[in-house]
Design a protein around this motif. Sequence first.
Motif, mmCIF file in Angstrom:
data_model
loop_
_atom_site.group_PDB
_atom_site.id
_atom_site.type_symbol
_atom_site.label_atom_id
_atom_site.label_comp_id
_atom_site.label_asym_id
_atom_site.label_seq_id
_atom_site.Cartn_x
_atom_site.Cartn_y
_atom_site.Cartn_z
ATOM 1 N N HIS A 83 11.238 3.600 23.742
ATOM 2 C CA HIS A 83 12.104 2.679 24.474
ATOM 3 C C HIS A 83 13.039 1.956 23.516
ATOM 4 N N GLY A 84 13.206 2.496 22.309
ATOM 5 C CA GLY A 84 14.117 1.908 21.324
ATOM 6 C C GLY A 84 13.428 1.504 20.037
ATOM 7 N N CYS A 85 12.126 1.358 20.095
ATOM 8 C CA CYS A 85 11.381 1.002 18.887
ATOM 9 C C CYS A 85 11.258 2.206 17.956
ATOM 10 N N ILE A 86 10.827 1.918 16.738
ATOM 11 C CA ILE A 86 10.578 2.947 15.742
ATOM 12 C C ILE A 86 9.071 3.175 15.703
ATOM 13 N N ARG A 87 8.643 4.385 16.029
ATOM 14 C CA ARG A 87 7.213 4.729 16.021
ATOM 15 C C ARG A 87 6.878 5.473 14.744
ATOM 16 N N MET A 88 5.702 5.194 14.218
ATOM 17 C CA MET A 88 5.216 5.885 13.024
ATOM 18 C C MET A 88 3.771 6.328 13.262
ATOM 19 N N PHE A 89 3.327 7.307 12.482
ATOM 20 C CA PHE A 89 1.897 7.603 12.483
ATOM 21 C C PHE A 89 1.167 6.327 12.083
ATOM 22 N N ASN A 90 -0.011 6.072 12.657
ATOM 23 C CA ASN A 90 -0.752 4.846 12.350
ATOM 24 C C ASN A 90 -1.018 4.692 10.851
ATOM 25 N N LYS A 91 -1.411 5.767 10.179
ATOM 26 C CA LYS A 91 -1.701 5.648 8.741
ATOM 27 C C LYS A 91 -0.438 5.255 7.963
ATOM 28 N N ASP A 92 0.731 5.732 8.411
ATOM 29 C CA ASP A 92 1.984 5.406 7.728
ATOM 30 C C ASP A 92 2.398 3.955 7.969
ATOM 31 N N VAL A 93 2.309 3.495 9.208
ATOM 32 C CA VAL A 93 2.714 2.116 9.491
ATOM 33 C C VAL A 93 1.750 1.125 8.821
ATOM 34 N N GLU A 94 0.489 1.516 8.683
ATOM 35 C CA GLU A 94 -0.464 0.647 7.971
ATOM 36 C C GLU A 94 -0.066 0.520 6.504
ATOM 37 N N GLU A 95 0.354 1.623 5.897
ATOM 38 C CA GLU A 95 0.789 1.601 4.500
ATOM 39 C C GLU A 95 2.036 0.716 4.336
ATOM 40 N N VAL A 96 3.012 0.903 5.211
ATOM 41 C CA VAL A 96 4.237 0.103 5.136
ATOM 42 C C VAL A 96 3.925 -1.378 5.373
ATOM 43 N N ALA A 97 3.092 -1.659 6.365
ATOM 44 C CA ALA A 97 2.763 -3.052 6.699
ATOM 45 C C ALA A 97 2.089 -3.778 5.536
ATOM 46 N N ARG A 98 1.303 -3.057 4.736
ATOM 47 C CA ARG A 98 0.659 -3.673 3.566
ATOM 48 C C ARG A 98 1.683 -4.077 2.508
ATOM 49 N N LEU A 99 2.782 -3.334 2.427
ATOM 50 C CA LEU A 99 3.748 -3.534 1.354
ATOM 51 C C LEU A 99 4.870 -4.510 1.686
ATOM 52 N N VAL A 100 5.296 -4.535 2.934
ATOM 53 C CA VAL A 100 6.436 -5.390 3.289
ATOM 54 C C VAL A 100 5.951 -6.744 3.803
ATOM 55 N N SER A 101 6.849 -7.704 3.737
ATOM 56 C CA SER A 101 6.507 -9.054 4.183
ATOM 57 C C SER A 101 7.512 -9.533 5.225
ATOM 58 N N ILE A 102 7.204 -10.666 5.836
ATOM 59 C CA ILE A 102 8.144 -11.302 6.748
ATOM 60 C C ILE A 102 9.434 -11.548 5.971
ATOM 61 N N GLY A 103 10.548 -11.227 6.584
ATOM 62 C CA GLY A 103 11.839 -11.392 5.913
ATOM 63 C C GLY A 103 12.384 -10.110 5.293
ATOM 64 N N THR A 104 11.570 -9.054 5.253
ATOM 65 C CA THR A 104 12.036 -7.766 4.724
ATOM 66 C C THR A 104 13.215 -7.268 5.546
ATOM 67 N N VAL A 105 14.267 -6.812 4.864
ATOM 68 C CA VAL A 105 15.461 -6.301 5.542
ATOM 69 C C VAL A 105 15.207 -4.879 6.033
ATOM 70 N N VAL A 106 15.620 -4.629 7.286
ATOM 71 C CA VAL A 106 15.521 -3.312 7.912
ATOM 72 C C VAL A 106 16.921 -2.925 8.362
ATOM 73 N N ARG A 107 17.434 -1.854 7.774
ATOM 74 C CA ARG A 107 18.761 -1.356 8.160
ATOM 75 C C ARG A 107 18.578 -0.080 8.959
ATOM 76 N N ILE A 108 19.162 -0.053 10.162
ATOM 77 C CA ILE A 108 19.062 1.100 11.053
ATOM 78 C C ILE A 108 20.444 1.727 11.166
ATOM 79 N N VAL A 109 20.513 3.005 10.789
ATOM 80 C CA VAL A 109 21.790 3.731 10.801
ATOM 81 C C VAL A 109 21.634 5.006 11.614
ATOM 82 N N GLU A 110 22.776 5.569 12.025
ATOM 83 C CA GLU A 110 22.783 6.834 12.737
ATOM 84 C C GLU A 110 22.916 7.913 11.707
#
Length: 110
Positions: A83-110
Amino acid sequence: MYSILVDVSARTLTLLRDGIPVKVYPIAVGKILTQTPQGTYTIINKAINPGGPFGTRWLGLSRPHYGIHGTNDPSSIGKAVSHGCIRMFNKDVEEVARLVSIGTVVRIVE
């Protein structure tokens, strides 16, 4: 400092550290009627086991109602089905979530 680059057409999320790519992950993106919004956002909240279809992690974006999250349907990764969100495999999003913090910049491009 980490940042995230989401390439909607390639269906990839690249984790960068000081502008240098560290790892590239496969993702699912929004379908035609509910496309993933392009632009530059920040991570404003994080949740573990948010419930529903969001898999094991939620990384909320500064664009209301959008985020990066896991999935209970791993077969959806690589497709334009959300519905517009970015989905990841659970193991991948867990890895990313451990590394990034609140305030991390997310750039979405085509």
